[in-house]
Motif scaffolding. Structure first.
Motif, PDB file in Angstrom:
ATOM      1  N   ALA A 185      74.516  39.158 112.104  1.00 14.00           N
ATOM      2  CA  ALA A 185      74.996  39.725 110.844  1.00 14.00           C
ATOM      3  C   ALA A 185      74.551  38.894 109.648  1.00 14.00           C
ATOM      4  N   ASP A 186      74.518  37.560 109.802  1.00 10.75           N
ATOM      5  CA  ASP A 186      74.118  36.721 108.674  1.00 10.75           C
ATOM      6  C   ASP A 186      72.675  36.975 108.282  1.00 10.75           C
ATOM      7  N   VAL A 187      71.808  37.187 109.290  1.00 13.88           N
ATOM      8  CA  VAL A 187      70.399  37.469 109.018  1.00 13.88           C
ATOM      9  C   VAL A 187      70.264  38.818 108.311  1.00 13.88           C
ATOM     10  N   LEU A 188      70.961  39.830 108.842  1.00 13.19           N
ATOM     11  CA  LEU A 188      70.832  41.174 108.267  1.00 13.19           C
ATOM     12  C   LEU A 188      71.423  41.236 106.859  1.00 13.19           C
ATOM     13  N   GLU A 189      72.521  40.491 106.608  1.00 17.38           N
ATOM     14  CA  GLU A 189      73.107  40.489 105.269  1.00 17.38           C
ATOM     15  C   GLU A 189      72.145  39.910 104.242  1.00 17.38           C
ATOM     16  N   ASP A 190      71.405  38.865 104.641  1.00 13.69           N
ATOM     17  CA  ASP A 190      70.406  38.303 103.732  1.00 13.69           C
ATOM     18  C   ASP A 190      69.282  39.303 103.480  1.00 13.69           C
ATOM     19  N   LEU A 191      68.855  39.995 104.546  1.00 11.33           N
ATOM     20  CA  LEU A 191      67.734  40.928 104.421  1.00 11.33           C
ATOM     21  C   LEU A 191      68.119  42.208 103.681  1.00 11.33           C
ATOM     22  N   ALA A 192      69.420  42.492 103.629  1.00 15.45           N
ATOM     23  CA  ALA A 192      69.853  43.735 102.986  1.00 15.45           C
ATOM     24  C   ALA A 192      69.481  43.777 101.507  1.00 15.45           C
ATOM     25  N   THR A 193      69.257  42.631 100.909  1.00 21.39           N
ATOM     26  CA  THR A 193      68.820  42.607  99.507  1.00 21.39           C
ATOM     27  C   THR A 193      67.330  42.890  99.380  1.00 21.39           C
ATOM     28  N   GLU A 194      66.613  42.819 100.520  1.00 14.61           N
ATOM     29  CA  GLU A 194      65.164  43.040 100.510  1.00 14.61           C
ATOM     30  C   GLU A 194      64.785  44.475 100.875  1.00 14.61           C
ATOM     31  N   HIS A 195      65.618  45.110 101.734  1.00 13.21           N
ATOM     32  CA  HIS A 195      65.243  46.426 102.251  1.00 13.21           C
ATOM     33  C   HIS A 195      66.498  47.180 102.673  1.00 13.21           C
ATOM     34  N   ASP A 196      66.439  48.510 102.660  1.00 17.00           N
ATOM     35  CA  ASP A 196      67.608  49.323 103.007  1.00 17.00           C
ATOM     36  C   ASP A 196      67.912  49.309 104.497  1.00 17.00           C
ATOM     37  N   LEU A 197      66.894  49.130 105.344  1.00 12.24           N
ATOM     38  CA  LEU A 197      67.105  49.256 106.791  1.00 12.24           C
ATOM     39  C   LEU A 197      68.145  48.269 107.336  1.00 12.24           C
ATOM     40  N   PRO A 198      68.094  46.984 107.003  1.00 15.23           N
ATOM     41  CA  PRO A 198      69.104  46.060 107.538  1.00 15.23           C
ATOM     42  C   PRO A 198      70.532  46.454 107.166  1.00 15.23           C
ATOM     43  N   GLY A 199      70.721  46.969 105.951  1.00 18.60           N
ATOM     44  CA  GLY A 199      72.046  47.412 105.543  1.00 18.60           C
ATOM     45  C   GLY A 199      72.534  48.581 106.374  1.00 18.60           C
ATOM     46  N   ARG A 200      71.612  49.520 106.695  1.00 20.34           N
ATOM     47  CA  ARG A 200      71.994  50.652 107.543  1.00 20.34           C
ATOM     48  C   ARG A 200      72.349  50.175 108.949  1.00 20.34           C
ATOM     49  N   VAL A 201      71.639  49.184 109.455  1.00 25.74           N
ATOM     50  CA  VAL A 201      71.948  48.648 110.790  1.00 25.74           C
ATOM     51  C   VAL A 201      73.328  47.996 110.786  1.00 25.74           C
ATOM     52  N   LEU A 202      73.646  47.290 109.704  1.00 31.21           N
ATOM     53  CA  LEU A 202      74.983  46.696 109.604  1.00 31.21           C
ATOM     54  C   LEU A 202      76.053  47.773 109.628  1.00 31.21           C
ATOM     55  N   ASP A 203      75.811  48.874 108.909  1.00 28.40           N
ATOM     56  CA  ASP A 203      76.762  49.989 108.912  1.00 28.40           C
ATOM     57  C   ASP A 203      76.898  50.565 110.325  1.00 28.40           C
ATOM     58  N   TRP A 204      75.750  50.727 111.006  1.00 27.52           N
ATOM     59  CA  TRP A 204      75.759  51.276 112.362  1.00 27.52           C
ATOM     60  C   TRP A 204      76.551  50.361 113.308  1.00 27.52           C
ATOM     61  N   ARG A 205      76.333  49.064 113.178  1.00 26.67           N
ATOM     62  CA  ARG A 205      77.035  48.119 114.045  1.00 26.67           C
ATOM     63  C   ARG A 205      78.543  48.152 113.794  1.00 26.67           C
ATOM     64  N   GLN A 206      78.916  48.293 112.520  1.00 30.30           N
ATOM     65  CA  GLN A 206      80.343  48.336 112.215  1.00 30.30           C
ATOM     66  C   GLN A 206      80.998  49.559 112.834  1.00 30.30           C
ATOM     67  N   ILE A 207      80.353  50.707 112.702  1.00 29.78           N
ATOM     68  CA  ILE A 207      80.897  51.931 113.293  1.00 29.78           C
ATOM     69  C   ILE A 207      80.936  51.804 114.811  1.00 29.78           C
ATOM     70  N   SER A 208      79.878  51.241 115.388  1.00 25.43           N
ATOM     71  CA  SER A 208      79.818  51.065 116.842  1.00 25.43           C
ATOM     72  C   SER A 208      80.955  50.182 117.338  1.00 25.43           C
ATOM     73  N   LYS A 209      81.231  49.103 116.594  1.00 25.49           N
ATOM     74  CA  LYS A 209      82.318  48.202 116.991  1.00 25.49           C
ATOM     75  C   LYS A 209      83.668  48.885 116.861  1.00 25.49           C
ATOM     76  N   LEU A 210      83.862  49.638 115.786  1.00 30.69           N
ATOM     77  CA  LEU A 210      85.118  50.354 115.618  1.00 30.69           C
ATOM     78  C   LEU A 210      85.344  51.326 116.774  1.00 30.69           C
ATOM     79  N   LYS A 211      84.266  51.971 117.186  1.00 34.76           N
ATOM     80  CA  LYS A 211      84.377  52.950 118.279  1.00 34.76           C
ATOM     81  C   LYS A 211      84.693  52.269 119.608  1.00 34.76           C
TER      82      LYS A 211
END
Length: 934
Positions: A616-642
Motif C-alpha cells: 500500500a505504501d508503494v501504491l500510495e506514492d505512485l497514485a500521484t503519478e498515475h491513476d492505475l495505482p489508485g484504482r488498485v488501492l480501491d480494488w484492494r479495499q473493496i476486496s478486503k471488505l468483502k
C-alpha cells in the motif's frame, strides 16, 4: 586435562550479548534486598544454566568459554576516533552488574575471557582460528552479524534465542554474499550502530550486488570508474579512503596474542557445588538456587527472608519441584471431596478448564483441574472418549474412570461460587464463560495473566507458557504433544485420561505458583490500583458482553458481498483499460510487472523473491503519478471488505443465538487498549462509504434499538492536559471545533474563512502528532510534497511548543526509567527505548504515544466497569467496545434514558482519581442499526 585437537568442539559464548539480552528482558525493578540491581545478573545466570542444560549429552562441547568486552577503548578508536562515538552511555543500573556477570561465569566454572584494548569479537575470532588450525570444530553462540565473517568450514553460529544454527547458507541469506566477503559488504554499507562510515547511499543489498559483480572490494575500488550508475561511481571514487578505513574497522583481528590462555584451558568442567550455590545464594536467586541444587544433588543454602525494596523475579516461596507424575486423577466424589474441603479451608484454589475447542460459546467442557498447594493438584475428567477417533461402527463411548458431568458440577458449583474462596486462573475470562454455560458463576477471581500484564506490559507476553518459563524456570507440557497438529489433530476429549491428568493439573499447579509469586509483587511494583481497579473488575464485564453478542443480518451481508463483487469487477475493467492489457489484479507479481516494467513508473524495488514490492505504501506514492495505482488501492479495499467482513462475518454467526460473539483480549496491547478477535469488530473501516455501510448489517432485534456513545477527540483532550497546552485546553473548554481552531492558529486563517481542505490538513496533523508522524508519513496521508508536509509539522510545534516539550520530557523519562505511565498509574515498559537504528524511532514514538493512548484506554475501562450498575434499571445491554465507542442494545422507548445515564458515566469516568483540565465530551446516537446509531 585433554589436549585440544581433532574431535574437540569449542563453544564460544558472546557474553555481552547475553548480558544485554538479560537486561532488556527482565523488569528494571529487580533488586536485591540491599537495593543492588540484579535483573541482568538474574537473567544472565538463567541463560547460562539453560545453555548448560541444553548442551549436555553425547553432542556436548568439549571446551567452552564466555567472552566479554573489557573497557570501551580499542585499537579501532586509534584508527578512527569516532568509532562507536554515537553509542549511548551504559544504563546506570546495569553498570554495577557487569562485574557480577564475570563472577557468575566463574561460579559456573566456565572460562571467562576479556582483554584490554580488544573487543570480544576479536578474541572470538582468534580462538576460533586457533581451534580450526588444531583440527577442532567451533560453535559461536551469538546472532551478532559482525561475527558472521567467521563462519566457514568447521565454524558455525548458534542463535540461542531461536535455537537456530547459522551456517554459510544462513550468512548468504543475511548478506547476499558468502562469509569470506561479508567484510567487503560491511565496509561499503557501514554501520550506524558502531559509527562505521562506509559508502554514503550504499546499503547491504547494493553492496552485495557490487561485490558479487566485481568479486571483492579491492577490485571494485580499483575499477570504480567502470560502475554504470553515476552517483554510485562518484561515491566509490571520492570515498575510497573512507571505505578502506571502514574495512579495517569491521575486519575482526584473529591474530591476537593470547599468552594468558590456551585452548586446553577452556575444557568443560563441572561446577563446584559449594562455589556456585554460594554465589546464587548471595544474589538471593531462590528459585534458581533450588533448581541448580537439585541438578547438582546438593542441598540449597537458606536465603535470609529480608524484605526487598522492590519486586524481583526470584522471590518465589520455597516450593516443591513440579512433578506431573504426582497429580491426582479424580474418579469419584470421594476423591474430589477432600480437595474441595481443603480449598474452603485455605480460602483459595487455582482452577482451569479443558474444552473441545477455543470458542467458549460452542465448545464442550471436557474436564476441570484444581490446585490447592504447589504440587497438590488434580484433574476431574468428565467426557473423555474411549478412543482417539470414532471407530468403524460409530461408537463414541465415554472412557472409564470419570464422574458423571452433573454430579461433578454439583460438587464444584458451591466452591466456585463461594465469595470467601478466591478462584485463581490464567485468563479467567475464558473459564468463566465456559462454566457460565453450565450454570456456574465463578467469583471472586484473581488472574495471573492480568497480574503479569499490570506489572510487565511491554516486556514480554503474558501467556502461561511464557510466564512459567520466565518466572518458574519450568517449561510446561506442550499441548501439541497431546493433540498433534494438522489434519491428524484431535480434540481434548480424545486425549487419554492418564496424559490429560498430567497436562491439565500441571496448568493449575503452575497458575497457583505464579499467583503466589505475583500477588505480593503488585504492591511493591505500585500497580495494585491498576490491577484491582482496571484489570480484574473488567473480566466479568467483558464476559457478559461477549456472551450477549450482537445481531448481524445475514441477508444484508450477502447483498453487500454481491455489490462488492460487482464493484470489484468494474474496477478491474478500469484497471485493465489503464494498463492496456488484462492481468490478475490480485497478483502482486503481475501488478509489479505492469507498473514498473511496462509503464516504467518510478520507485520499483524487487524483494528476495525477485518480484517488485507493491504494498500500500508503494501504491500510495505512485497514485500521484498515475491513476492505475489508485484504482488498485480501491480494488484492494473493496476486496478486503468483502473477504474480511461481508463474507467472513456470515461464518461467525452463532447457530444457536443468531448473533456474532467477538472475544476481547485484555492483555494484548501494552497501552491497555482492548483487542477484538474471532471476529475483529474494531477494525471495520469508517472512512470509506463502503466501510461505513458494513455497519448497517449490525442490527437490533424487533422492539429494540442500538445506541452508540463515542468519546469526542479524547486523545487530543488528554494531550492538551498532559502537555499543558493553554490554547488547546481553552478551545476544548469553549467547545470550539478543534481542527478548525488548529488550522486558524497555524495558517493564520480566520475561523469564518475556514475551508474544508485547510481543516482536513489540520485534522491530519492533530492526530498525526499524537502518533509521532513524520513529514514523509503526513505527505503520504495528504498527498502533498514532503517538504510542504514537514513545514506543516514544524509550524505546528512552533505554535504549540508545549507538545514538543512533552515529547522531550516523556522520551527522557522513558530512557531513564525504561517505562512510561498513564495518568492512572498504568506502567508501560519501554525496553527498546535505548535501541539504535529503526527500532529507536519506533520505540520513541511508542513511548510518546503510550501515556496518551493508555490514559484514554484507562478512562473507557473505568466507564465500562461502572456501566452495568449504572444502567441496571434500564432495559439495556452493553454489547461492544470499539476503541473510544460503546455500543448498547436497548428497548425501544428507553434510548434517551440510556443515553443520559451512559453519557454521565463516560464523561465522569476519570474522576475522582484524575481531574482533567479539559472536559470529556461524549457524542451519542441511536438507530435500527450501527450505521444509523453512529
Amino acid at each position: 586435562m585433554t589436549q585440544f585437537g581433532k574431535g574437540c568442539h569449542l563453544h564460544l559464548i558472546d557474553g555481552s550479548a547475553f548480558i544485554f539480552r538479560a537486561y532488556h528482558a527482565l523488569p528494571p525493578l529487580t533488586r536485591k534486598s540491599d537495593g543492588l540491581p540484579i535483573g541482568a545478573v538474574s537473567g544472565f545466570c538463567n541463560m547460562l544454566q539453560k545453555y548448560v542444560e541444553d548442551n549436555a549429552g553425547p553432542d556436548a562441547p568439549t571446551h567452552v568459554a564466555v567472552i566479554f568486552d573489557k573497557g570501551s577503548h580499542t585499537f579501532r578508536n586509534d584508527l578512527y576516533d569516532q568509532y562507536k562515538a554515537n553509542r549511548e552511555a551504559m544504563p546506570e543500573d546495569l553498570r554495577p552488574q557487569i562485574p557480577l556477570t564475570r563472577d557468575a561465569t566463574r561460579a559456573f566454572n566456565i572460562a571467562c575471557i576479556e582483554k584490554e584494548g580488544f573487543e570480544a569479537d576479536d578474541i572470538i575470532a582468534t580462538l576460533a582460528r586457533q581451534a580450526r588450525e588444531a583440527g577442532g570444530a567451533v560453535t559461536i553462540v551469538s546472532s551478532d552479524k559482525d561475527l558472521m565473517q567467521l563462519v566457514g568450514d568447521g565454524v558455525v553460529m548458534l542463535d540461542a534465542m531461536k535455537n537456530k544454527i547459522i551456517d554459510r547458507d544462513g550468512v548468504f541469506e543475511k548478506f547476499g554474499v558468502w562469509p569470506d566477503r561479508v567484510v567487503d559488504v560491511q565496509a561499503l554499507a557501514g554501520d550506524s550502530v558502531d559509527n562505521v562510515p562506509g559508502a554514503p547511499g550504499i546499503g547491504i543489498k547494493t553492496a552485495a550486488l557490487l561485490i558479487s559483480e566485481y568479486g571483492d572490494l579491492q577490485t571494485l575500488l580499483d575499477q570504480a570508474d567502470t560502475v554504470k550508475q553515476p552517483k554510485r561511481r562518484q561515491t566509490l571514487i571520492e570515498k575510497r579512503d573512507q571505505i578502506e578505513l571502514s574495512r579495517r574497522l569491521v575486519q575482526l583481528d584473529d591474530q591476537m596474542t593470547m599468552d594468558d590462555v590456551t585452548l586446553d584451558d577452556l575444557e568443560v568442567r563441572e561446577p563446584d557445588a559449594d562455589t556456585l550455590l554460594a554465589f546464587l545464594t548471595d544474589m538471593e536467586f531462590r528459585t534458581l538456587t533450588k533448581r541448580i541444587a537439585i541438578s547438582l544433588n546438593a542441598e540449597a543454602p537458606a536465603i535470609p527472608q529480608t524484605a526487598p525494596q522492590a519486586a524481583t523475579t526470584e522471590e518465589a516461596p520455597d516450593l516443591p519441584p513440579i512433578d506431573p507424575a504426582a497429580y491426582v486423577w479424580i474418579k469419584t466424589a470421594d476423591d474430589l471431596t477432600p480437595f474441595i474441603a481443603q480449598a474452603h479451608q485455605r480460602g483459595w484454589v487455582a482452577v482451569d478448564t479443558e474444552t473441545t475447542g477455543l470458542n467458549e460459546m460452542t465448545c464442550d467442557l471436557v474436564g476441570v483441574s484444581l490446585a490447592i498447594e504447589p504440587g497438590q493438584a488434580c484433574y476431574i475428567p468428565l467426557i473423555h472418549r474411549a478412543t482417539a477417533t470414532d471407530d468403524l461402527f460409530g461408537n463414541d463411548d465415554l472412557a472409564e474412570g470419570q464422574m458423571p458431568l452433573d454430579d461433578a458440577l454439583a460438587l464444584l458449583k458451591p466452591l466456585l461460587e463461594d465469595p470467601s474462596v478466591i478462584k485463581i486462573g490464567q485468563n479467567m475470562k475464558y473459564d468463566a464463560k465456559v462454566l457460565s454455560r453450565y450454570g456456574i458463576g465463578i467469583t471472586p477471581i484473581d488472574d495471573t495473566m492480568l497480574m503479569s500484564y499490570a506489572m510487565h506490559a511491554g516486556l514480554h507476553g503474558h501467556g502461561m507458557d511464557t510466564l512459567s518459563d520466565r518466572y518458574l524456570s519450568h517449561t510446561p507440557i506442550p499441548i501439541k504433544s497431546l493433540l498433534g497438529s494438522g489434519k491428524s489433530m484431535i480434540t481434548f476429549d480424545r486425549v487419554p485420561i492418564e496424559n490429560a491428568v498430567k497436562y491439565a493439573a500441571e496448568d493449575a499447579d503452575i497458575t497457583l505458583r505464579l499467583w503466589m509469586l505475583f500477588k505480593p509483587q503488585l504492591h511493591r511494583a505500585r500497580v495494585t490500583r491498576v490491577y484491582e481497579g482496571l484489570e480484574r473488575p473488567l473480566v466479568p464485564v467483558l464476559a457478559d458482553m461477549e456472551r450477549a453478542g450482537v445481531q448481524v443480518d445475514r441477508e444484508t451481508l450477502s447483498r453487500m458481498s454481491n455489490a462488492f463483487s460487482q464493484k470489484m469487477a468494474q474496477l478491474e475493467d478500469e484497471i485493465h483499460e489503464l494498463a492496456g492489457e488484462k492481468f490478475n489484479v490480485g497478483s502482486p507479481k503481475q501488478l509489479g510487472e505492469i507498473l514498473f516494467d511496462k509503464m516504467s513508473l518510478p520507485g520499483g524495488k524487487k524483494g528476495k523473491t525477485g518480484a517488485y514490492a507493491t504494498g500500500a505504501d508503494v501504491l500510495e506514492d505512485l497514485a500521484t503519478e498515475h491513476d492505475l495505482p489508485g484504482r488498485v488501492l480501491d480494488w484492494r479495499q473493496i476486496s478486503k471488505l468483502k473477504s474480511t467482513y461481508t463474507d467472513a462475518l456470515q461464518g461467525h454467526i452463532n447457530p444457536d443465538t443468531g448473533r456474532v460473539h467477538t472475544s476481547y483480549s485484555i492483555a494484548g496491547a501494552s497501552t491497555g487498549r482492548l483487542a477484538s478477535t474471532d471476529p475483529n469488530l474494531q477494525n471495520i473501516p469508517v472512512r470509506s462509504e463502503e466501510g461505513r455501510r458494513i455497519r448497517e448489517a449490525f442490527v437490533a432485534p424487533q422492539g429494540r434499538a442500538l445506541v452508540s456513545l463515542d468519546y469526542s477527540q479524547i486523545e487530543l483532550r488528554i494531550l492538551a492536559h498532559m502537555a499543558d497546552i493553554s490554547a488547546l485546553k481553552q478551545a476544548f473548554r469553549d467547545g470550539l471545533d478543534i481542527h478548525a481552531m488548529t488550522a486558524s492558529e497555524m495558517f493564520n486563517v480566520p475561523m469564518d474563512e475556514m475551508t474544508p481542505d485547510i481543516r482536513r490538513q489540520a485534522k491530519a496533523i492533530n492526530f498525526g502528532v499524537i502518533y509521532g508522524i513524520s513529514g514523509f508519513g503526513l505527505a503520504r496521508n495528504l498527498r502533498i510534497p514532503r517538504s510542504e508536509a514537514q513545514g506543516f509539522i514544524d509550524r505546528y510545534f512552533e505554535r504549540f511548543p508545549g507538545i514538543k516539550t512533552y515529547m522531550a520530557d516523556t522520551t527522557a523519562f522513558a530512557k531513564e526509567h525504561k517505562r512510561v505511565e498513564t495518568l492512572f498509574g498504568r506502567v508501560i515498559h519501554t525496553p527498546e527505548i535505548s535501541a539504535s537504528g529503526p527500532r529507536a524511532g519506533f520505540a520513541k514514538r511508542a513511548a510518546i504515544n503510550a501515556p496518551i493512548q493508555g490514559t484514554a484506554a484507562d478512562i473507557i475501562r473505568r466507564a465500562m466497569i461502572r456501566m452495568p450498575q449504572a444502567i441496571a434499571g434500564i432495559p439495556a445491554t452493553m454489547l461492544l467496545q470499539v476503541h473510544d465507542e460503546l455500543i448498547f442494545e436497548v428497548d425501544t422507548g428507553a434510548e434517551d434514558d440510556l443515553i443520559a445515564t451512559a453519557k454521565r458515566v463516560m464523561e465522569g469516568a476519570a474522576e475522582p482519581v484524575v481531574k482533567l483540565d479539559v472536559p470529556l465530551v461524549v457524542d451519542a446516537g441511536k438507530g435500527r442499526n450501527w450505521a444509523e446509531a453512529h
